[in-house]
Scaffold this active site. Structure first.
Site, short mmCIF file in Angstrom:
data_model
loop_
_atom_site.label_atom_id
_atom_site.label_comp_id
_atom_site.label_asym_id
_atom_site.label_seq_id
_atom_site.Cartn_x
_atom_site.Cartn_y
_atom_site.Cartn_z
N LYS A 165 0.82 -1.23 0.00
CA LYS A 165 0.00 0.00 0.00
C LYS A 165 0.85 1.28 0.00
O LYS A 165 0.53 2.24 -0.68
CB LYS A 165 -0.94 0.01 1.21
CG LYS A 165 -2.03 -1.05 1.12
CD LYS A 165 -2.96 -0.95 2.33
CE LYS A 165 -3.90 -2.12 2.37
NZ LYS A 165 -4.80 -2.06 3.53
N ASP A 169 -9.79 2.35 2.76
CA ASP A 169 -9.82 1.85 4.14
C ASP A 169 -10.34 2.92 5.10
O ASP A 169 -10.90 2.61 6.14
CB ASP A 169 -8.40 1.43 4.59
CG ASP A 169 -7.94 0.14 3.94
OD1 ASP A 169 -8.78 -0.67 3.52
OD2 ASP A 169 -6.70 -0.05 3.84
P1 NAP Z 1 1.22 -3.68 8.66
O1 NAP Z 1 1.45 -2.38 8.00
O2 NAP Z 1 2.06 -4.87 8.32
O3 NAP Z 1 1.29 -3.43 10.25
C1 NAP Z 1 1.17 -4.50 11.16
C2 NAP Z 1 0.99 -3.95 12.57
O4 NAP Z 1 0.77 -5.06 13.46
C3 NAP Z 1 2.22 -3.19 13.09
O5 NAP Z 1 1.77 -2.17 13.94
C4 NAP Z 1 2.96 -4.29 13.86
O6 NAP Z 1 3.81 -3.79 14.87
C5 NAP Z 1 1.78 -4.99 14.49
N1 NAP Z 1 2.08 -6.37 14.90
C6 NAP Z 1 2.25 -7.45 14.10
N2 NAP Z 1 2.47 -8.55 14.86
C7 NAP Z 1 2.45 -8.14 16.16
C8 NAP Z 1 2.62 -8.80 17.40
N3 NAP Z 1 2.86 -10.11 17.47
N4 NAP Z 1 2.51 -8.07 18.54
C9 NAP Z 1 2.26 -6.74 18.49
N5 NAP Z 1 2.09 -6.05 17.34
C10 NAP Z 1 2.19 -6.75 16.18
O7 NAP Z 1 -0.29 -4.19 8.42
P2 NAP Z 1 -1.61 -3.29 8.27
O8 NAP Z 1 -1.90 -3.07 6.84
O9 NAP Z 1 -1.47 -2.12 9.17
O10 NAP Z 1 -2.73 -4.30 8.80
C11 NAP Z 1 -2.86 -4.60 10.19
C12 NAP Z 1 -4.05 -5.55 10.38
O11 NAP Z 1 -5.26 -4.90 9.97
C13 NAP Z 1 -3.95 -6.83 9.53
O12 NAP Z 1 -4.37 -7.91 10.31
C14 NAP Z 1 -4.91 -6.60 8.39
O13 NAP Z 1 -5.50 -7.81 7.93
C15 NAP Z 1 -5.97 -5.74 9.07
N6 NAP Z 1 -6.67 -4.87 8.09
C16 NAP Z 1 -7.99 -5.06 7.94
C17 NAP Z 1 -8.68 -4.25 7.04
C18 NAP Z 1 -10.17 -4.46 6.87
O14 NAP Z 1 -10.72 -4.01 5.85
N7 NAP Z 1 -10.83 -5.07 7.81
C19 NAP Z 1 -8.02 -3.26 6.31
C20 NAP Z 1 -6.65 -3.10 6.50
C21 NAP Z 1 -5.98 -3.93 7.39
P3 NAP Z 1 5.36 -3.44 14.54
O15 NAP Z 1 5.35 -2.10 13.88
O16 NAP Z 1 6.02 -3.44 15.88
O17 NAP Z 1 5.87 -4.54 13.64
#
Ligand code: NAP
Length: 277
Positions: A67, A104
């Site tokens: 993204k 989003d």
């Molecule tokens: P991203 O950019 O990869 O960010 C992942 C986030 O999760 C970071 O803040 C990361 O922390 C944290 N994280 C991952 N594993 C962790 C753990 N074990 N303990 C604590 N923190 C952890 O991903 P994203 O795009 O922001 O997406 C995040 C989530 O939202 C995903 O599960 C995705 O499927 C969901 N999402 C859903 C929608 C929807 O339409 N429902 C839309 C977008 C995203 P660090 O920075 O410390 O690595």
């Protein structure tokens, strides 16, 4: 805008994505005979793939991990995409310009409205996570009236960088519990709970009146959402946000209302395991 000749979802990995299911249901319902297909693109092939899609006048969605890269490649961005510095929806304008939006942001607002009836005034929101999803949530929260935000992330530096980009009163908490303790709305924008039953913050740390919005979604909801409901809290997972961001993308590509009921229905009887976009 001329309708796209091809629709794709670009990500790595993408095989578990639900987007092809509800987008193809919407396309069939509207009698638009353009297939929507998921493309797993290796990181070193991303720019070349985008160049050939632009030449084909294709449109589509972008998911993890592309993204932010897509926002840099688009020559025209909506206000939401610019603010979030992320693009999840792209198309080629009639003048040949690659353009991007971050639906989003609208998807998150739709989730909040569905769960709370309306966007609350003076909300105290805890946002857990500081990746692309958290940036979209902060972009939405900036327009909530008198909203204050406590941000927490596993790596504090990333939370501080994200907080510095937004004008709402965003303070960085030292733990998820600290962020959530006084919050009226808790948003999980981490990946916690996607592949297991972990909770991003214990339910016992939340106010009994708190609203729980989990952007993660799984078959039978996430363990965290189920636990919150068992404790009497109002809670929802991210499936509704997923469908709404897709509906807003559909409207960008075709300039007609998306059949939201059809899209929701197509993912209401899900296979045994899902969880990625
Ligand atoms: P991203 O950019 O990869 O960010 C992942 C986030 O999760 C970071 O803040 C990361 O922390 C944290 N994280 C991952 N594993 C962790 C753990 N074990 N303990 C604590 N923190 C952890 O991903 P994203 O795009 O922001 O997406 C995040 C989530 O939202 C995903 O599960 C995705 O499927 C969901 N999402 C859903 C929608 C929807 O339409 N429902 C839309 C977008 C995203 P660090 O920075 O410390 O690595």
């Amino acid at each position: 805008m001329n309708p796209p000749g091809r629709l794709v979802l670009l990500g790595h990995p993408v095989e578990h994505s639900l987007s092809p299911t509800f987008q193809n249901a919407a396309l069939r319902f509207r009698k638009l005979f353009v297939p929507y297909e998921a493309l797993d693109v290796r990181p070193d092939a991303f720019e070349a793939t985008i160049n050939s899609l632009v030449a084909e006048h294709a449109a589509g969605n972008v998911t993890i991990p592309y993204k932010e890269r897509m926002a840099l490649l688009c020559k025209r961005l909506t206000a939401d995409a610019r603010r979030a510095a992320a693009v999840n929806t792209f198309w080629v304008d009639d003048d040949g310009i690659l353009s991007g939006d971050c639906t989003d942001v609208g998807g998150f607002n739709a989730l909040a409205r569905e769960v709370m009836g309306e966007i609350p005034r003076g909300a105290r929101v805890a946002v857990l996570g500081s990746g692309g999803a958290a940036a979209a949530v902060l972009t939405a929260l900036e327009r909530w009236e008198d909203c204050t935000v406590q941000l927490w992330n596993r790596s504090r530096e990333r939370a501080e960088t994200l907080a510095s980009r937004f004008s709402i009163a965003t303070s960085v908490a030292s733990s998820a519990e600290d962020a959530a303790r006084a919050a009226s709305v808790i948003v999980n924008a981490t990946s916690i709970g996607l592949l297991n039953s972990d909770h991003p913050v214990p339910i016992s740390a939340l106010q009994p009146s708190a609203v729980v919005l989990d952007l993660v979604y799984r078959t039978g909801e996430t363990a965290w959402v189920r636990a919150a409901r068992e404790r009497g809290l109002v809670a929802s997972d991210g499936l509704l946000m997923l469908v709404e961001q897709g509906a807003l993308a559909f409207e960008r590509w075709f300039g007609m209302p998306a059949p939201r009921d059809v899209m929701r229905e197509s993912v209401s009887r899900l296979p045994a395991a899902y969880g990625h976009r």
